[in-house]
Scaffold this motif. Sequence first.
Motif, PDB file in Angstrom:
ATOM      1  N   ALA A  13       0.840  -1.190   0.000  1.00  0.00           N
ATOM      2  CA  ALA A  13       0.000   0.000   0.000  1.00  0.00           C
ATOM      3  C   ALA A  13       0.874   1.238   0.000  1.00  0.00           C
ATOM      4  CB  ALA A  13      -0.908   0.001   1.243  1.00  0.00           C
ATOM      5  N   ASN A  14       0.455   2.244  -0.709  1.00  0.00           N
ATOM      6  CA  ASN A  14       1.147   3.525  -0.702  1.00  0.00           C
ATOM      7  C   ASN A  14       0.149   4.609  -1.043  1.00  0.00           C
ATOM      8  OD1 ASN A  14       0.942   3.670  -3.600  1.00  0.00           O
ATOM      9  ND2 ASN A  14       2.709   2.294  -3.706  1.00  0.00           N
ATOM     10  N   ALA A  15       0.642   5.826  -1.244  1.00  0.00           N
ATOM     11  CA  ALA A  15      -0.263   6.950  -1.465  1.00  0.00           C
ATOM     12  C   ALA A  15      -1.076   6.801  -2.721  1.00  0.00           C
ATOM     13  CB  ALA A  15       0.545   8.253  -1.530  1.00  0.00           C
ATOM     14  N   ASP A  16      -0.561   6.069  -3.718  1.00  0.00           N
ATOM     15  CA  ASP A  16      -1.295   5.917  -4.973  1.00  0.00           C
ATOM     16  C   ASP A  16      -2.551   5.087  -4.812  1.00  0.00           C
ATOM     17  OD1 ASP A  16       0.449   7.420  -6.387  1.00  0.00           O
ATOM     18  OD2 ASP A  16       1.652   5.732  -7.113  1.00  0.00           O
ATOM     19  N   ASP A  17      -2.640   4.307  -3.682  1.00  0.00           N
ATOM     20  CA  ASP A  17      -3.806   3.441  -3.496  1.00  0.00           C
ATOM     21  C   ASP A  17      -5.085   4.250  -3.362  1.00  0.00           C
ATOM     22  OD1 ASP A  17      -1.996   1.043  -1.471  1.00  0.00           O
ATOM     23  OD2 ASP A  17      -2.299   1.140  -3.633  1.00  0.00           O
ATOM     24  N   ALA A  18      -4.938   5.520  -2.997  1.00  0.00           N
ATOM     25  CA  ALA A  18      -6.128   6.353  -2.848  1.00  0.00           C
ATOM     26  C   ALA A  18      -6.648   6.851  -4.182  1.00  0.00           C
ATOM     27  CB  ALA A  18      -5.801   7.556  -1.956  1.00  0.00           C
ATOM     28  N   VAL A  19      -5.885   6.626  -5.256  1.00  0.00           N
ATOM     29  CA  VAL A  19      -6.270   7.101  -6.585  1.00  0.00           C
ATOM     30  C   VAL A  19      -7.046   6.018  -7.315  1.00  0.00           C
ATOM     31  CG1 VAL A  19      -5.446   8.008  -8.771  1.00  0.00           C
ATOM     32  CG2 VAL A  19      -4.185   8.505  -6.664  1.00  0.00           C
ATOM     33  N   PRO A  20      -8.263   6.274  -7.790  1.00  0.00           N
ATOM     34  CA  PRO A  20      -9.025   5.268  -8.550  1.00  0.00           C
ATOM     35  C   PRO A  20      -8.268   4.874  -9.796  1.00  0.00           C
ATOM     36  CG  PRO A  20     -10.392   7.165  -7.970  1.00  0.00           C
ATOM     37  CD  PRO A  20      -8.985   7.538  -7.654  1.00  0.00           C
ATOM     38  N   PRO A  21      -8.455   3.614 -10.279  1.00  0.00           N
ATOM     39  CA  PRO A  21      -7.722   3.155 -11.457  1.00  0.00           C
ATOM     40  C   PRO A  21      -7.919   4.024 -12.680  1.00  0.00           C
ATOM     41  CG  PRO A  21      -8.749   1.311 -10.324  1.00  0.00           C
ATOM     42  CD  PRO A  21      -9.266   2.556  -9.670  1.00  0.00           C
ATOM     43  N   VAL A  91     -13.224  -6.720 -24.537  1.00  0.00           N
ATOM     44  CA  VAL A  91     -13.444  -5.824 -25.677  1.00  0.00           C
ATOM     45  C   VAL A  91     -14.925  -5.658 -25.958  1.00  0.00           C
ATOM     46  CG1 VAL A  91     -12.970  -5.435 -28.125  1.00  0.00           C
ATOM     47  CG2 VAL A  91     -11.211  -6.450 -26.661  1.00  0.00           C
ATOM     48  N   GLY A  92     -15.689  -6.749 -25.879  1.00  0.00           N
ATOM     49  CA  GLY A  92     -17.117  -6.690 -26.176  1.00  0.00           C
ATOM     50  C   GLY A  92     -17.868  -5.759 -25.255  1.00  0.00           C
ATOM     51  N   ASP A  93     -17.545  -5.796 -23.956  1.00  0.00           N
ATOM     52  CA  ASP A  93     -18.214  -4.950 -22.969  1.00  0.00           C
ATOM     53  C   ASP A  93     -17.514  -3.622 -22.756  1.00  0.00           C
ATOM     54  OD1 ASP A  93     -20.191  -6.766 -22.608  1.00  0.00           O
ATOM     55  OD2 ASP A  93     -19.410  -7.587 -20.725  1.00  0.00           O
ATOM     56  N   ARG A  94     -16.368  -3.422 -23.436  1.00  0.00           N
ATOM     57  CA  ARG A  94     -15.587  -2.185 -23.329  1.00  0.00           C
ATOM     58  C   ARG A  94     -15.223  -1.886 -21.868  1.00  0.00           C
ATOM     59  NH1 ARG A  94     -15.966  -3.095 -28.133  1.00  0.00           N
ATOM     60  NH2 ARG A  94     -16.141  -1.564 -29.811  1.00  0.00           N
ATOM     61  N   THR A  95     -14.716  -2.907 -21.187  1.00  0.00           N
ATOM     62  CA  THR A  95     -14.311  -2.751 -19.799  1.00  0.00           C
ATOM     63  C   THR A  95     -12.955  -3.409 -19.579  1.00  0.00           C
ATOM     64  OG1 THR A  95     -15.557  -4.752 -19.214  1.00  0.00           O
ATOM     65  CG2 THR A  95     -16.655  -2.642 -18.841  1.00  0.00           C
ATOM     66  N   PHE A  96     -12.318  -3.084 -18.458  1.00  0.00           N
ATOM     67  CA  PHE A  96     -11.069  -3.738 -18.091  1.00  0.00           C
ATOM     68  C   PHE A  96     -10.953  -3.807 -16.573  1.00  0.00           C
ATOM     69  CE2 PHE A  96      -9.782   0.671 -17.700  1.00  0.00           C
ATOM     70  CZ  PHE A  96      -8.807   0.678 -16.712  1.00  0.00           C
ATOM     71  N   TRP A  97     -10.089  -4.718 -16.128  1.00  0.00           N
ATOM     72  CA  TRP A  97      -9.773  -4.881 -14.715  1.00  0.00           C
ATOM     73  C   TRP A  97      -8.252  -4.867 -14.574  1.00  0.00           C
ATOM     74  CZ3 TRP A  97     -13.398  -7.500 -17.404  1.00  0.00           C
ATOM     75  CH2 TRP A  97     -14.718  -7.466 -16.936  1.00  0.00           C
ATOM     76  N   TRP A  98      -7.751  -4.076 -13.618  1.00  0.00           N
ATOM     77  CA  TRP A  98      -6.304  -4.005 -13.395  1.00  0.00           C
ATOM     78  C   TRP A  98      -6.060  -3.431 -12.016  1.00  0.00           C
ATOM     79  CZ3 TRP A  98      -2.345  -0.873 -16.827  1.00  0.00           C
ATOM     80  CH2 TRP A  98      -1.125  -1.553 -16.836  1.00  0.00           C
ATOM     81  N   HIS A  99      -5.064  -3.958 -11.315  1.00  0.00           N
ATOM     82  CA  HIS A  99      -4.745  -3.424  -9.999  1.00  0.00           C
ATOM     83  C   HIS A  99      -4.008  -2.101 -10.090  1.00  0.00           C
ATOM     84  CE1 HIS A  99      -0.713  -4.772 -10.984  1.00  0.00           C
ATOM     85  NE2 HIS A  99      -0.266  -4.168  -9.903  1.00  0.00           N
ATOM     86  N   LEU A 100      -3.430  -1.805 -11.274  1.00  0.00           N
ATOM     87  CA  LEU A 100      -2.595  -0.618 -11.429  1.00  0.00           C
ATOM     88  C   LEU A 100      -3.438   0.583 -11.840  1.00  0.00           C
ATOM     89  CD1 LEU A 100       0.516   0.021 -11.372  1.00  0.00           C
ATOM     90  CD2 LEU A 100       0.449  -0.156 -13.873  1.00  0.00           C
ATOM     91  N   PRO A 101      -3.347   1.724 -11.136  1.00  0.00           N
ATOM     92  CA  PRO A 101      -4.048   2.932 -11.588  1.00  0.00           C
ATOM     93  C   PRO A 101      -3.496   3.386 -12.934  1.00  0.00           C
ATOM     94  CG  PRO A 101      -3.273   3.170  -9.318  1.00  0.00           C
ATOM     95  CD  PRO A 101      -2.615   1.938  -9.869  1.00  0.00           C
ATOM     96  N   LEU A 102      -4.344   3.912 -13.799  1.00  0.00           N
ATOM     97  CA  LEU A 102      -3.872   4.377 -15.087  1.00  0.00           C
ATOM     98  C   LEU A 102      -2.901   5.541 -14.959  1.00  0.00           C
ATOM     99  CD1 LEU A 102      -6.949   4.126 -17.472  1.00  0.00           C
ATOM    100  CD2 LEU A 102      -5.060   2.528 -17.131  1.00  0.00           C
ATOM    101  N   SER A 103      -2.916   6.232 -13.827  1.00  0.00           N
ATOM    102  CA  SER A 103      -1.930   7.287 -13.601  1.00  0.00           C
ATOM    103  C   SER A 103      -0.518   6.708 -13.503  1.00  0.00           C
ATOM    104  CB  SER A 103      -2.257   8.068 -12.327  1.00  0.00           C
ATOM    105  OG  SER A 103      -2.355   7.196 -11.221  1.00  0.00           O
ATOM    106  N   ASP A 104      -0.409   5.376 -13.272  1.00  0.00           N
ATOM    107  CA  ASP A 104       0.894   4.705 -13.213  1.00  0.00           C
ATOM    108  C   ASP A 104       1.144   3.840 -14.443  1.00  0.00           C
ATOM    109  OD1 ASP A 104       1.379   5.827 -10.759  1.00  0.00           O
ATOM    110  OD2 ASP A 104       0.797   4.074  -9.593  1.00  0.00           O
ATOM    111  N   PHE A 105       0.411   4.076 -15.518  1.00  0.00           N
ATOM    112  CA  PHE A 105       0.570   3.254 -16.717  1.00  0.00           C
ATOM    113  C   PHE A 105       2.009   3.316 -17.217  1.00  0.00           C
ATOM    114  CE2 PHE A 105       0.441   2.275 -21.220  1.00  0.00           C
ATOM    115  CZ  PHE A 105      -0.450   1.219 -21.279  1.00  0.00           C
ATOM    116  N   PRO A 106       2.677   2.156 -17.377  1.00  0.00           N
ATOM    117  CA  PRO A 106       4.073   2.158 -17.823  1.00  0.00           C
ATOM    118  C   PRO A 106       4.182   2.363 -19.328  1.00  0.00           C
ATOM    119  CG  PRO A 106       3.338  -0.093 -17.456  1.00  0.00           C
ATOM    120  CD  PRO A 106       2.182   0.793 -17.053  1.00  0.00           C
TER     121      PRO A 106
END
Length: 249
Positions: A13-21, A91-106
């Motif tokens: 856990a860190n400060a980024d955990d407070a940021v929605p994905p 792709v069909g439902d236009r959704t995704f699941w990921w533990h990483l916030p998009l603000s941290d996208f590599p």
Amino acid sequence: MNRPLSPVPRAHANADDAVPPNHPITLDDLLARRAATLRATPEAAGEAGWQPEDDVDWSRLALRLRTAIELDEELMLEVVADGDEPLVIDVGDRTFWWHLPLSDFPARVRSLAITPVDARTYDPGGAGHDLEPLLWQVAHASFDGGRARWLRPGDRYKLRRWPNLTALPHDSEQVRAMSLLGQAALTAEEFSSVAGIDEADAVRLLSALSLMGLLRVQSADARAAAPRIIVQPRREVGLFARLRGLFGR
């Protein structure tokens, strides 16, 4: 047979955990993170021994998603970058699941594994996130920041609808440029000239909007049916003056 993996919460856990994905970041944040990644050295990477020439971008995923979106496939993919917890895309439902916030996208990774998933056996454990912001990030991190491979020279592009800008890292110049695409069908070169932005920035924006499925495409073969385009030299003029100059009015 590969067993689909469910998203797993962060181990640390860190400060980024407070940021929605899907929390938006600014374009400056995104470019600064990308620049820092490209400046990284083996010494900075420590025991990982990362070398600048080892990294890859997200082009393979962009191409696969583009095909699936164009064909309206009912497709689910599991994407593993650098052995991290999987990104799962429906792709069909236009959704995704990921533990990483998009603000941290590599922007760059060392490995990328893409595997189809049987949606009937996958239990996400919760509602997914809107796919559009992820597509924006993937497009900007693909093709070495240049033109997507499916964008053909001479084709014209017009915006179908506005993206949800509250979820995307963007700046005022991009908003102004997109407003032009909402009013006229333009080639990449015309778009760059009339919007007053570098061609590299123009094709990156077109690549992202195209992957998101937000552009109407007029093939270069239909050029004869299109209005005659007069590209004016760049100058600091208003939006409507640019459009009048574009169409010779």
